[in-house]
Write a protein that holds these residues in place. Structure first.
Motif, PDB file in Angstrom:
ATOM      1  N   ALA A   1       0.805  -1.219   0.000  1.00 49.36           N
ATOM      2  CA  ALA A   1       0.000   0.000   0.000  1.00 49.36           C
ATOM      3  C   ALA A   1       0.837   1.268   0.000  1.00 49.36           C
ATOM      4  O   ALA A   1       0.474   2.258  -0.644  1.00 49.36           O
ATOM      5  N   ARG A   2       1.960   1.272   0.718  1.00 44.04           N
ATOM      6  CA  ARG A   2       2.670   2.527   0.980  1.00 44.04           C
ATOM      7  C   ARG A   2       4.130   2.522   0.557  1.00 44.04           C
ATOM      8  O   ARG A   2       4.792   3.556   0.665  1.00 44.04           O
ATOM      9  N   THR A   3       4.658   1.410   0.105  1.00 43.70           N
ATOM     10  CA  THR A   3       6.068   1.323  -0.258  1.00 43.70           C
ATOM     11  C   THR A   3       6.200   1.190  -1.767  1.00 43.70           C
ATOM     12  O   THR A   3       5.488   0.402  -2.383  1.00 43.70           O
ATOM     13  N   GLU A   4       7.112   1.958  -2.342  1.00 46.24           N
ATOM     14  CA  GLU A   4       7.366   1.882  -3.778  1.00 46.24           C
ATOM     15  C   GLU A   4       8.556   0.965  -4.038  1.00 46.24           C
ATOM     16  O   GLU A   4       9.632   1.155  -3.478  1.00 46.24           O
ATOM     17  N   PHE A   5       8.344  -0.047  -4.872  1.00 48.79           N
ATOM     18  CA  PHE A   5       9.444  -0.913  -5.298  1.00 48.79           C
ATOM     19  C   PHE A   5       9.083  -1.505  -6.654  1.00 48.79           C
ATOM     20  O   PHE A   5       7.900  -1.611  -7.009  1.00 48.79           O
TER      21      PHE A   5
ATOM     22  N   GLY B   1       7.937  -3.594  -9.684  1.00 49.22           N
ATOM     23  CA  GLY B   1       7.071  -4.753  -9.828  1.00 49.22           C
ATOM     24  C   GLY B   1       6.059  -4.918  -8.721  1.00 49.22           C
ATOM     25  O   GLY B   1       5.485  -6.003  -8.576  1.00 49.22           O
ATOM     26  N   ARG B   2       5.815  -3.856  -7.950  1.00 55.71           N
ATOM     27  CA  ARG B   2       4.907  -3.975  -6.814  1.00 55.71           C
ATOM     28  C   ARG B   2       3.503  -4.391  -7.239  1.00 55.71           C
ATOM     29  O   ARG B   2       2.929  -5.331  -6.690  1.00 55.71           O
ATOM     30  N   GLU B   3       2.942  -3.714  -8.228  1.00 53.75           N
ATOM     31  CA  GLU B   3       1.565  -4.006  -8.644  1.00 53.75           C
ATOM     32  C   GLU B   3       1.463  -5.396  -9.271  1.00 53.75           C
ATOM     33  O   GLU B   3       0.516  -6.138  -8.997  1.00 53.75           O
ATOM     34  N   ALA B   4       2.442  -5.743 -10.109  1.00 52.40           N
ATOM     35  CA  ALA B   4       2.402  -7.066 -10.745  1.00 52.40           C
ATOM     36  C   ALA B   4       2.500  -8.170  -9.696  1.00 52.40           C
ATOM     37  O   ALA B   4       1.758  -9.163  -9.742  1.00 52.40           O
ATOM     38  N   LEU B   5       3.401  -7.999  -8.724  1.00 52.85           N
ATOM     39  CA  LEU B   5       3.551  -9.003  -7.676  1.00 52.85           C
ATOM     40  C   LEU B   5       2.286  -9.119  -6.844  1.00 52.85           C
ATOM     41  O   LEU B   5       1.855 -10.231  -6.487  1.00 52.85           O
ATOM     42  N   PHE B   6       1.661  -7.976  -6.567  1.00 51.99           N
ATOM     43  CA  PHE B   6       0.439  -8.008  -5.760  1.00 51.99           C
ATOM     44  C   PHE B   6      -0.668  -8.761  -6.476  1.00 51.99           C
ATOM     45  O   PHE B   6      -1.348  -9.606  -5.873  1.00 51.99           O
ATOM     46  N   TRP B   7      -0.870  -8.493  -7.759  1.00 49.82           N
ATOM     47  CA  TRP B   7      -1.968  -9.132  -8.472  1.00 49.82           C
ATOM     48  C   TRP B   7      -1.690 -10.612  -8.736  1.00 49.82           C
ATOM     49  O   TRP B   7      -2.617 -11.433  -8.760  1.00 49.82           O
ATOM     50  N   VAL B   8      -0.412 -10.960  -8.908  1.00 48.21           N
ATOM     51  CA  VAL B   8      -0.086 -12.386  -9.032  1.00 48.21           C
ATOM     52  C   VAL B   8      -0.382 -13.110  -7.721  1.00 48.21           C
ATOM     53  O   VAL B   8      -0.959 -14.206  -7.710  1.00 48.21           O
ATOM     54  N   TYR B   9       0.006 -12.489  -6.610  1.00 53.37           N
ATOM     55  CA  TYR B   9      -0.268 -13.094  -5.297  1.00 53.37           C
ATOM     56  C   TYR B   9      -1.766 -13.184  -5.047  1.00 53.37           C
ATOM     57  O   TYR B   9      -2.260 -14.192  -4.536  1.00 53.37           O
ATOM     58  N   LEU B  10      -2.500 -12.132  -5.410  1.00 53.61           N
ATOM     59  CA  LEU B  10      -3.945 -12.151  -5.229  1.00 53.61           C
ATOM     60  C   LEU B  10      -4.586 -13.218  -6.106  1.00 53.61           C
ATOM     61  O   LEU B  10      -5.605 -13.810  -5.734  1.00 53.61           O
ATOM     62  N   GLY B  11      -4.000 -13.474  -7.267  1.00 51.74           N
ATOM     63  CA  GLY B  11      -4.541 -14.484  -8.167  1.00 51.74           C
ATOM     64  C   GLY B  11      -4.496 -15.886  -7.598  1.00 51.74           C
ATOM     65  O   GLY B  11      -5.233 -16.773  -8.062  1.00 51.74           O
ATOM     66  N   THR B  12      -3.663 -16.121  -6.575  1.00 50.68           N
ATOM     67  CA  THR B  12      -3.627 -17.456  -5.966  1.00 50.68           C
ATOM     68  C   THR B  12      -4.933 -17.786  -5.246  1.00 50.68           C
ATOM     69  O   THR B  12      -5.180 -18.963  -4.933  1.00 50.68           O
ATOM     70  N   MET B  13      -5.766 -16.766  -4.985  1.00 54.96           N
ATOM     71  CA  MET B  13      -7.078 -17.045  -4.396  1.00 54.96           C
ATOM     72  C   MET B  13      -7.957 -17.851  -5.342  1.00 54.96           C
ATOM     73  O   MET B  13      -8.907 -18.504  -4.901  1.00 54.96           O
ATOM     74  N   MET B  14      -7.646 -17.815  -6.637  1.00 50.91           N
ATOM     75  CA  MET B  14      -8.448 -18.547  -7.611  1.00 50.91           C
ATOM     76  C   MET B  14      -8.084 -20.028  -7.681  1.00 50.91           C
ATOM     77  O   MET B  14      -8.779 -20.803  -8.326  1.00 50.91           O
ATOM     78  N   VAL B  15      -7.007 -20.426  -7.018  1.00 50.82           N
ATOM     79  CA  VAL B  15      -6.579 -21.824  -7.055  1.00 50.82           C
ATOM     80  C   VAL B  15      -7.360 -22.609  -6.007  1.00 50.82           C
ATOM     81  O   VAL B  15      -7.301 -22.279  -4.815  1.00 50.82           O
ATOM     82  N   PRO B  16      -8.106 -23.633  -6.381  1.00 56.21           N
ATOM     83  CA  PRO B  16      -8.863 -24.421  -5.384  1.00 56.21           C
ATOM     84  C   PRO B  16      -7.924 -25.103  -4.402  1.00 56.21           C
ATOM     85  O   PRO B  16      -6.845 -25.580  -4.787  1.00 56.21           O
TER      86      PRO B  16
END
Length: 273
Positions: free
Chosen positions: A95-99, A101-116
């Motif tokens: 949310a508050r740190t700039e680095f 690939g931050r957005e790409a890493l976040f959405w990839v991690y969030l995408g693991t919610m789709m894995v049963p």
């Protein structure tokens, strides 16, 4: 009666019917749990128990349910604490740190919610079998102790809504990143943290499939598995099974009563956003 009153009455009737459908099984379970086997076999299904008995709870606890409650409580506390401790700094970083690939890493991690969960069940089992950790406490908690994608996503959205001026003021006072998280972000996020705590406790308290696979015997048997085994062993004694079910449900109902204000505040905040 005006059309507005009719619509309101219809809405309340639907809500009341939904509430009855939700609460009725819980009440039936509790009533059956304090009914003697003889009265349950001969009486009406919704008849009030007479006399009220606690023998079903005693018998259920004597058959290993007491230890299962302790194991489940220990597992739930450990996982809930671990998830909160790891999710808060991870959400702050997103949310508050700039680095890069931050957005790409976040959405990839969030995408693991789709894995049963069933997809990862066999790999997890093989991994813990190779490590020799099956049928241990660590097998129950390690797959869930680190931050979940849902918790990090919810906290990230909440942290992004906190005014930057508060963080800047803390920085001017000499606060480092850990101080900002502990003294600014966490106190201002109590409603959402209470909601996440309740969600995590409920999910872990009701966890069934992985504990069933990862443990055997009664030493590390959790409450859901113990209740299922009790139902299999005493499938004709519904008063005993309902006593075990009531013991499993009661702590969750109590927790919701305790945290209901924080949960409603969190829902109201989400609706406004």
């Amino acid at each position: 009666m005006s059309s507005d009153h009719l619509r309101s009455a219809a809405a309340y009737a639907v809500l009341l019917a939904g509430a009855v459908l939700t609460v009725a099984p819980l009440m039936l379970s509790a009533l059956t749990a304090v009914t003697t086997p003889g009265q349950f076999a001969t009486g009406l299904p919704l008849a009030l128990p007479h006399p009220v008995t606690a023998d079903n709870f005693r018998i259920a606890l004597d058959h290993g349910l007491g230890r299962a409650v302790l194991v489940t409580a220990l597992m739930t506390v450990f996982v809930t604490g671990g998830q909160l401790i790891t999710s808060v700094p991870a959400a702050y970083a997103f949310a508050r740190t700039e680095f890069p690939g931050r957005e790409a890493l976040f959405w990839v991690y969030l995408g693991t919610m789709m894995v049963p969960p069933m997809v990862t069940l066999i790999p997890l089992y093989l991994m813990f079998a190779k490590l020799g950790w099956l049928n241990t406490f660590w097998a129950l908690v390690l797959p869930f102790v680190f931050g979940s994608p849902y918790a990090i996503f919810l906290l990230r959205q909440y942290f992004r809504a906190i005014p930057e001026e508060l963080i800047g003021a803390a920085r001017l006072d000499g606060a480092n990143t850990l101080d900002v998280i502990v003294h600014v972000m966490v106190p201002m996020s109590r409603p959402v943290l209470a909601t996440l705590t309740l969600i995590t406790i409920v999910s872990q308290w009701n966890n069934f499939m992985w504990p069933l696979v990862a443990s055997s015997g009664e030493r590390w048997q959790v409450l859901t598995v113990a209740t299922a085994n009790l139902q299999t062993r005493y499938n004709a004694q519904w008063t005993l099974v309902m006593a075990a079910t009531t013991l499993a449900i009661a702590p969750l109902v109590l927790l919701f009563v305790i945290f209901q204000k924080q949960v409603l505040r969190s829902i109201a905040w989400t609706g406004m956003k």
